[in-house]
Design a protein around this motif. Structure first.
Motif, PDB file in Angstrom:
ATOM      1  N   THR A  66       1.023  -1.548  -0.067  1.00 21.90           N
ATOM      2  CA  THR A  66       0.110  -0.024  -0.358  1.00 21.90           C
ATOM      3  C   THR A  66       0.723   1.086   0.116  1.00 21.90           C
ATOM      4  O   THR A  66       0.292   2.628  -1.020  1.00 21.90           O
ATOM      5  CB  THR A  66      -1.035  -0.327   1.290  1.00 21.90           C
ATOM      6  N   GLN A  67       1.949   1.347   0.520  1.00 26.21           N
ATOM      7  CA  GLN A  67       2.627   2.505   0.759  1.00 26.21           C
ATOM      8  C   GLN A  67       3.489   2.831  -0.205  1.00 26.21           C
ATOM      9  O   GLN A  67       3.571   4.436  -0.665  1.00 26.21           O
ATOM     10  CB  GLN A  67       3.980   1.984   2.141  1.00 26.21           C
ATOM     11  N   LYS A  69       2.658   2.842  -3.116  1.00 26.49           N
ATOM     12  CA  LYS A  69       1.846   2.940  -4.253  1.00 26.49           C
ATOM     13  C   LYS A  69       1.885   4.428  -3.418  1.00 26.49           C
ATOM     14  O   LYS A  69       1.362   5.547  -4.462  1.00 26.49           O
ATOM     15  CB  LYS A  69       0.061   3.295  -3.569  1.00 26.49           C
ATOM     16  N   TYR A  70       1.901   5.301  -2.963  1.00 25.47           N
ATOM     17  CA  TYR A  70       2.418   6.172  -2.263  1.00 25.47           C
ATOM     18  C   TYR A  70       3.628   7.349  -2.891  1.00 25.47           C
ATOM     19  O   TYR A  70       3.836   8.111  -3.142  1.00 25.47           O
ATOM     20  CB  TYR A  70       2.170   7.073  -0.971  1.00 25.47           C
ATOM     21  N   VAL A  71       4.699   6.261  -2.801  1.00 19.83           N
ATOM     22  CA  VAL A  71       5.984   7.279  -2.170  1.00 19.83           C
ATOM     23  C   VAL A  71       6.483   5.286  -2.461  1.00 19.83           C
ATOM     24  O   VAL A  71       6.541   4.287  -2.076  1.00 19.83           O
ATOM     25  CB  VAL A  71       6.607   7.468  -0.884  1.00 19.83           C
ATOM     26  N   LYS A 169       5.641   5.448 -11.171  1.00 24.64           N
ATOM     27  CA  LYS A 169       6.124   7.190 -11.089  1.00 24.64           C
ATOM     28  C   LYS A 169       6.715   6.727 -10.126  1.00 24.64           C
ATOM     29  O   LYS A 169       7.477   8.035  -9.675  1.00 24.64           O
ATOM     30  CB  LYS A 169       4.480   7.632 -11.457  1.00 24.64           C
ATOM     31  N   ASP A 173      10.681   9.290  -9.002  1.00 22.22           N
ATOM     32  CA  ASP A 173      11.000  10.698  -8.873  1.00 22.22           C
ATOM     33  C   ASP A 173      12.401   9.683  -8.473  1.00 22.22           C
ATOM     34  O   ASP A 173      12.899  10.911  -8.481  1.00 22.22           O
ATOM     35  CB  ASP A 173       9.840  10.344  -7.431  1.00 22.22           C
TER      36      ASP A 173
ATOM     37  N   PHE B 112      -6.904  11.226  -3.731  1.00 25.02           N
ATOM     38  CA  PHE B 112      -6.284  10.267  -4.808  1.00 25.02           C
ATOM     39  C   PHE B 112      -5.799   9.093  -4.458  1.00 25.02           C
ATOM     40  O   PHE B 112      -6.993   8.227  -3.873  1.00 25.02           O
ATOM     41  CB  PHE B 112      -4.185  10.276  -3.587  1.00 25.02           C
ATOM     42  N   GLU B 114      -5.794   5.414  -4.860  1.00 24.14           N
ATOM     43  CA  GLU B 114      -4.863   4.334  -4.257  1.00 24.14           C
ATOM     44  C   GLU B 114      -5.436   3.133  -4.788  1.00 24.14           C
ATOM     45  O   GLU B 114      -4.117   2.568  -5.676  1.00 24.14           O
ATOM     46  CB  GLU B 114      -5.405   3.931  -2.413  1.00 24.14           C
ATOM     47  N   ARG B 155       0.688  10.963  -9.831  1.00 25.15           N
ATOM     48  CA  ARG B 155       0.950   9.894  -8.859  1.00 25.15           C
ATOM     49  C   ARG B 155       0.723  11.111  -7.720  1.00 25.15           C
ATOM     50  O   ARG B 155       0.621  12.465  -8.100  1.00 25.15           O
ATOM     51  CB  ARG B 155       2.473   9.813  -9.122  1.00 25.15           C
ATOM     52  N   VAL B 161       2.076  13.654   0.097  1.00 23.76           N
ATOM     53  CA  VAL B 161       2.242  12.460   0.924  1.00 23.76           C
ATOM     54  C   VAL B 161       3.530  12.765   1.925  1.00 23.76           C
ATOM     55  O   VAL B 161       2.603  11.921   3.429  1.00 23.76           O
ATOM     56  CB  VAL B 161       3.528  11.343  -0.012  1.00 23.76           C
ATOM     57  N   ILE B 169      -1.298   6.345   4.435  1.00 24.93           N
ATOM     58  CA  ILE B 169      -0.665   5.261   3.792  1.00 24.93           C
ATOM     59  C   ILE B 169      -0.551   3.759   4.719  1.00 24.93           C
ATOM     60  O   ILE B 169       0.516   3.257   3.343  1.00 24.93           O
ATOM     61  CB  ILE B 169       1.291   5.822   4.062  1.00 24.93           C
TER      62      ILE B 169
END
Lengths: 290, 254
Positions: A66-67, A69-71, A169, A173, B112, B114, B155, B161, B169
């Motif tokens: 899950t994380q 998907k954010y970073v 993505k 980064d 956002f 997910e 993204r 974030v 998260i």
């Protein structure tokens, strides 16, 4: 040439040949054992790296899906996890190294050096080669390396490494879009390389060899001296005395001495025989005079 | 939590119902799990109004309508038939099977996705309409404010974030089974004050609150305050001054 010189010459010859053969055999065995020991270390490290990769892939990554998907978390990448684990190990064992050397890596630190590229090319040209073992000189001394191919067998790898468009993505980064793409299924893209220093085991083997050879020489020397002392005491001195008496008797000096002995060994028997012979000689001479 | 006109301090296992206003303060969080399908988590500071939670038995019978006036909300929608709608300012988010994180501040919103897909639509707040209904897929990030039109990125940006409440998260954990049999007795607190009620009196759900907050008119302080600002809520004039709206008796001819 005196008996003792003949004896010592043969003994010295035997000792020298034995010393040389023992030295040659033990040196090779010790060196081979040292290399085997290093290789065993390398294999153990390789297995540890594989275990780290598997653990990351099967247990760590699912928890962080899950994380991701954010970073992008490089900690979820098996290669990163294995490398970081060994980087930690290197804080106390500086000469040990583990690298997932890759021709076209995402993370620049994984880029293969010249010699690593050569090893990777061996795997690419002969895909059946399970591993390559070699030695090389490093600034800290001789080092043994064990390399195994990294082949793309899991389609999940291609999510990040097929095309830039398909890659997460969040990964771009961090690492940009210049490298780490274009990988193909079943392609050998790099090699896991474990490097283990040989200096310590080799110097330990050399030290063992030195100790062994010095001990062997000491044993040879002691044997040599002891045999000489025994030869002189048991054989040479008694035979010399018998020869001197026999010499005087042969010149007519019957009062030169007696062939006496308490020993029952061969020289004792000879002494008694000479004694009897002298007695017979004295009686024969008396009979002639009468 | 505000239920009717009374504040309650939430405790684990509290039963959630339509009309509740949840306020997460400090560094706290509130998680609501509907046995009928779906979970949402509110990250402080945040305020959420459950405008409609149509549940019959253990099934959702219509759209769950939530209004996030401020703060962070993570919604794990699992209502393929009915769906969820979260009103933000200046957009709304419709989700049926998706996990989506929303951030609302006055006049601005961030969304956002997910996983799954959601549809962005007009908020229904009466403000100028945003772009036509826009579908967002997993990984999409959308932001809009009074100064900036709707923008969609592939993204979540680092600033989003970084500001996200840490627990959001990760996947939302499930606690419902633990409290399924529990019966929690809530202790009533204070009544809602005019200052606390004002945003709702003038907000997009003002018609709902017209009826709901009428019992508070027994409080002279509340009544006086509403009357003083009656220009903002003209519909309350009829409640406060019903005599004005009595049918006029015809004047008898002399």
């Amino acid at each position: 040439m005196k008996l003792i010189w003949k004896f010592n010459l043969v003994l010295l010859g035997i000792f020298l040949v034995g010393f040389a053969v023992a030295g040659y055999v033990s040196y090779n065995v010790l060196q081979k054992n040292a290399r085997e020991e290093v290789l065993q270390h390398a294999r153990l490290m390789m297995e540890a790296a594989l275990a780290s990769r598997t653990y990351t892939n099967t247990q760590v990554k699912p928890l962080l899906e899950t994380q991701l998907k954010y970073v992008f978390l490089p900690q979820t990448v098996p290669a990163y996890a294995a490398t970081e684990q060994f980087n930690d190990l290197r804080k106390t064992h500086h000469d040990y190294a583990y690298k997932e050397a890759t021709l076209n890596p995402t993370n620049p630190r994984d880029r293969a050096s010249d010699w690593e590229s050569d090893v990777i090319q061996i795997f690419r040209q002969t895909p059946d080669t399970p591993e390559v073992i070699g030695e090389r000189d490093t600034p800290t001394g001789r080092s043994l390396y064990l390399a195994r191919p990294i082949q793309i067998k899991n389609g999940a790898c291609l999510v990040c490494h097929s095309t830039m468009e398909a890659a997460p993505k969040t990964m771009l980064d961090i690492y940009g879009s210049a490298n780490g793409f274009g990988w193909k299924m079943n392609e050998i893209i790099g090699a896991q390389v474990v490097s283990v220093p040989m200096t310590v085991p080799i110097s330990r083997a050399s030290s063992t060899f030195r100790t062994f050879m010095i001990s062997l020489a000491a044993v040879f020397l002691a044997t040599f001296v002891l045999l000489n002392v025994m030869l002189h005491t048991i054989v040479i001195r008694r035979v010399t005395r018998l020869a001197a008496i026999a010499d005087q008797v042969s010149l007519g000096n019957l009062e030169a001495g007696e062939f006496r002995t308490r020993s029952k060994d061969e020289i004792g028997v000879l002494t008694e025989a000479l004694g009897r012979m002298k007695t017979s000689l004295v009686q024969a001479l008396k009979m002639l005079e009468e | 939590m505000l239920r009717d006109t009374t504040w309650y301090k939430l405790v684990p296992g509290t039963r959630f119902q339509e009309g509740d206003i949840l306020v997460a303060a400090g560094t706290g969080q509130i998680q609501v799990e509907l046995f009928a399908g779906g979970t949402f988590n509110l990250g402080a500071p945040a305020t959420l109004f459950a405008a409609a939670v149509p549940i019959t038995g253990d099934k959702l019978t219509g759209l769950v309508d939530l209004s996030l006036t401020e703060g962070w909300l993570k919604l794990a929608a699992n209502a393929p038939a009915a769906g969820y709608r979260v009103q933000l300012d200046p957009a709304s988010v419709d989700a049926k099977e998706a996990v989506v994180v929303m951030h609302s501040t006055p006049g601005a919103m961030e969304v956002f996705v997910e996983s799954g897909g959601v549809r962005l639509g007009d908020s229904g707040t009466g403000k100028p309409k945003s772009a036509a209904a826009t579908d967002l897929k997993a990984g999409d990030y959308a932001s809009q404010s009074a100064e900036r039109p709707l923008r969609i990125e592939p993204r979540a940006p680092p600033t989003f974030v970084a500001a996200l409440p840490r627990h959001m998260i990760d996947a939302l954990p499930a606690f419902a089974a633990k409290y399924k049999a529990a019966r929690v007795q809530l202790v009533p607190g204070q009544q809602i004050t005019y200052a606390e009620a004002e945003p709702w009196l003038s907000g997009p759900y003002r018609k709902l609150f017209l009826k709901r907050f009428q019992p508070r008119l027994k409080d002279p302080e509340f009544r006086t305050a509403v009357d003083a600002h009656i220009a903002r809520y003209p519909e309350w004039d009829r409640v406060l001054h019903p005599e004005k709206y009595l049918p006029k008796t015809p004047v008898q001819a002399k």
